[in-house]
Scaffold this motif. Structure first.
Motif, PDB file in Angstrom:
ATOM      1  N   ARG A  77       1.084  -1.545  -0.024  1.00 36.59           N
ATOM      2  CA  ARG A  77       0.097  -0.116   0.012  1.00 36.59           C
ATOM      3  C   ARG A  77       0.677   0.967   0.004  1.00 36.59           C
ATOM      4  NH1 ARG A  77      -5.337  -1.156   0.072  1.00 36.59           N
ATOM      5  NH2 ARG A  77      -5.190  -3.087   1.151  1.00 36.59           N
ATOM      6  N   ASP A  78       0.563   2.330  -0.711  1.00 40.20           N
ATOM      7  CA  ASP A  78       1.022   3.683  -1.397  1.00 40.20           C
ATOM      8  C   ASP A  78       0.507   4.559  -0.918  1.00 40.20           C
ATOM      9  OD1 ASP A  78       3.769   5.082  -1.391  1.00 40.20           O
ATOM     10  OD2 ASP A  78       4.554   3.817  -3.039  1.00 40.20           O
ATOM     11  N   ARG A  79       1.103   5.555  -1.007  1.00 35.73           N
ATOM     12  CA  ARG A  79       0.165   6.810  -1.895  1.00 35.73           C
ATOM     13  C   ARG A  79       1.365   7.760  -2.692  1.00 35.73           C
ATOM     14  NH1 ARG A  79      -3.629   9.335   0.557  1.00 35.73           N
ATOM     15  NH2 ARG A  79      -4.340  11.672   0.797  1.00 35.73           N
ATOM     16  N   VAL A  80       1.081   7.953  -3.211  1.00 37.91           N
ATOM     17  CA  VAL A  80       1.588   9.099  -4.705  1.00 37.91           C
ATOM     18  C   VAL A  80       0.572  10.429  -5.124  1.00 37.91           C
ATOM     19  CG1 VAL A  80       2.336   8.748  -6.771  1.00 37.91           C
ATOM     20  CG2 VAL A  80       2.809   6.529  -5.415  1.00 37.91           C
ATOM     21  N   ASN A  81       1.273  11.703  -4.580  1.00 39.87           N
ATOM     22  CA  ASN A  81       0.898  12.584  -5.335  1.00 39.87           C
ATOM     23  C   ASN A  81      -0.563  12.778  -4.739  1.00 39.87           C
ATOM     24  OD1 ASN A  81       0.545  14.937  -6.246  1.00 39.87           O
ATOM     25  ND2 ASN A  81      -0.130  14.459  -8.433  1.00 39.87           N
ATOM     26  N   GLY A  82      -0.896  12.256  -3.388  1.00 40.02           N
ATOM     27  CA  GLY A  82      -1.638  12.091  -1.931  1.00 40.02           C
ATOM     28  C   GLY A  82      -2.846  11.297  -2.560  1.00 40.02           C
ATOM     29  N   ARG A  83      -3.222  10.508  -3.460  1.00 44.91           N
ATOM     30  CA  ARG A  83      -3.421   9.060  -3.335  1.00 44.91           C
ATOM     31  C   ARG A  83      -3.318   8.119  -3.007  1.00 44.91           C
ATOM     32  NH1 ARG A  83      -5.229   9.367 -10.241  1.00 44.91           N
ATOM     33  NH2 ARG A  83      -6.384   7.551  -8.929  1.00 44.91           N
ATOM     34  N   ASP A  84      -4.183   7.448  -2.684  1.00 43.56           N
ATOM     35  CA  ASP A  84      -3.599   5.819  -2.291  1.00 43.56           C
ATOM     36  C   ASP A  84      -3.741   4.870  -2.916  1.00 43.56           C
ATOM     37  OD1 ASP A  84      -3.508   6.679   0.417  1.00 43.56           O
ATOM     38  OD2 ASP A  84      -5.994   6.855   1.075  1.00 43.56           O
TER      39      ASP A  84
END
Length: 316
Positions: free
Chosen positions: A261-268
Motif C-alpha cells: 500500500r502506497d500513496r502517490v501525489n495524495g492518492r492511495d
C-alpha cells in the motif's frame, strides 16, 4: 554531400546535426521540424518506415488452441468489458503494434523490445480510429509510432504526439498486464490469443533480441541515465496526475512480494507483485487497475529523471 575524405574534426557540430537530422528525414520520410523533443535525439533504428509491419485487425484463437505458447512465455494481457486478450511477446517482438478492436472499441497494443515496454492505448480520437504503424525511428531508444492518417509521430512512453498535425495531443493508456502465459490463462481461462497466422513469414519461436534484456549495454543513446539499478532492471512505472514513481522489481522482491500500500501525489494505491511470474500491477483505492507501464529501468528514467522510487524497508 560531405566527402568521405573530410576529417571529422573539421566538421562543425551544427553541420553534423543538420546532416544527421536530414538523413533521418530522408530515410523514413518524416518531417521533424518543430518536434517537441530534440530532433537530433531522434534516431533511425535501422528498418525503414513499416519495415517492421504493424498488425491490423489480426486473427485470434481460443486459449485451448494456443499450443505454440509455453507456460513461462510472456504476454501482454488486456481485459476490456469482460473480454480478455493475450498478445504474446514472441509475436510483438516482430510487429510492435497491433491495431485491434475489442467489441466496438478500437485499441492499439504497442510494444518496444528495446525498452521492454508494453502500452495499450484507446485508439479512438476525435470521433475516428487512429491506425498506427512503426516509423522506424526512436527517441530515448523507445519506438516512435506514427498514425497513418496524419503521419504524426507519437512517443510510446510519453503517450504524446511529438511531430505533425497531432503534435502535443495525448493518448489515453489502458490498464494492461505484463505476465506469463501461465498466470494470464489461470486468471482468464476464456482468453483469446493473438494468432501466429499473421500473414507474415516470421519465426515467432525465435527472439530477434536474444540476450539484450540481460546485457547492460544499449543500442541507442538516451537523454538521461542512472546507475542506481541495472539498466534492464524491470520496473513498474506509474504516473499520478503529473507525479511519476517507479517500483523496481528488485525492491519489490526485497519486500517479499504480495501487496504494497502506497500513496502517490495524495492518492492511495495498491501495488501487487507476483515474484513467481515476475509481474506487477497497480490499483486505485476503489480496486480498479491503473494504466501503469512495465519496462526497463533505463527507459523509465530517461523519460522521467525526476521519478520517485519505491524502496523496500530495511528489516531489523
Amino acid at each position: 554531400m560531405l566527402s568521405v575524405h573530410t576529417k571529422p574534426s573539421r566538421i562543425p557540430l551544427a553541420l553534423l546535426l543538420i546532416v544527421a537530422t536530414a538523413a533521418v528525414m530522408a530515410e523514413n520520410a518524416f518531417d521533424l521540424r518543430g518536434s517537441l523533443v530534440p530532433a537530433d535525439e531522434i534516431h533511425a533504428g535501422g528498418p525503414p518506415r513499416d519495415g517492421i509491419p504493424a498488425l491490423t485487425d489480426p486473427a485470434f484463437i481460443p486459449a485451448t488452441q494456443a499450443n505454440f505458447l509455453a507456460p513461462e512465455d510472456r504476454i501482454l494481457g488486456l481485459n476490456l468489458s469482460g473480454e480478455a486478450r493475450a498478445y504474446p511477446i514472441g509475436i510483438l517482438n516482430w510487429h510492435e503494434i497491433v491495431n485491434d478492436r475489442i467489441g466496438e472499441r478500437a485499441v492499439a497494443v504497442t510494444y518496444c523490445p528495446l525498452c521492454g515496454t508494453g502500452v495499450a492505448f484507446d485508439a479512438l480520437h476525435a470521433g475516428g480510429r487512429l491506425e498506427f504503424g512503426v516509423s522506424g525511428l526512436l527517441y530515448n531508444s523507445d519506438v516512435l509510432l506514427y498514425d497513418r492518417g496524419t503521419e504524426s509521430l507519437w512517443s510510446q512512453i510519453k503517450k504524446q504526439a511529438v511531430t505533425g498535425p497531432m503534435k502535443g495531443q495525448r493518448l489515453s493508456a489502458l490498464p494492461m498486464t505484463d505476465t506469463t502465459w501461465r498466470a494470464w490463462r489461470e486468471a482468464h481461462p476464456r482468453t483469446l490469443v493473438l494468432s501466429t497466422d499473421t500473414g507474415h513469414s516470421r519465426d515467432y519461436s525465435r527472439d530477434p533480441y536474444g540476450g539484450y534484456a540481460q546485457e547492460r549495454g544499449l543500442y541507442f543513446p538516451v537523454s538521461a541515465s542512472s546507475k542506481r539499478y541495472h539498466p534492464k532492471e524491470r520496473v513498474l512505472g506509474l504516473e499520478i496526475e503529473g507525479t511519476f514513481k517507479a517500483y523496481p522489481f528488485a525492491e519489490l522482491s526485497k519486500h517479499g512480494g504480495g501487496e504494497i500500500r502506497d500513496r502517490v501525489n495524495g492518492r492511495d494505491l495498491l501495488v501487487r507483485f507476483d515474484p513467481v511470474n515476475e509481474s506487477a500491477t497497480a490499483y486505485d483505492d476503489k480496486g480498479y487497475q491503473l494504466p501503469a507501464i512495465t519496462g526497463f529501468w533505463f527507459a523509465w528514467y530517461a523519460f522521467h529523471p525526476q521519478t520517485e522510487i519505491f524502496t523496500a524497508a530495511r528489516r531489523p
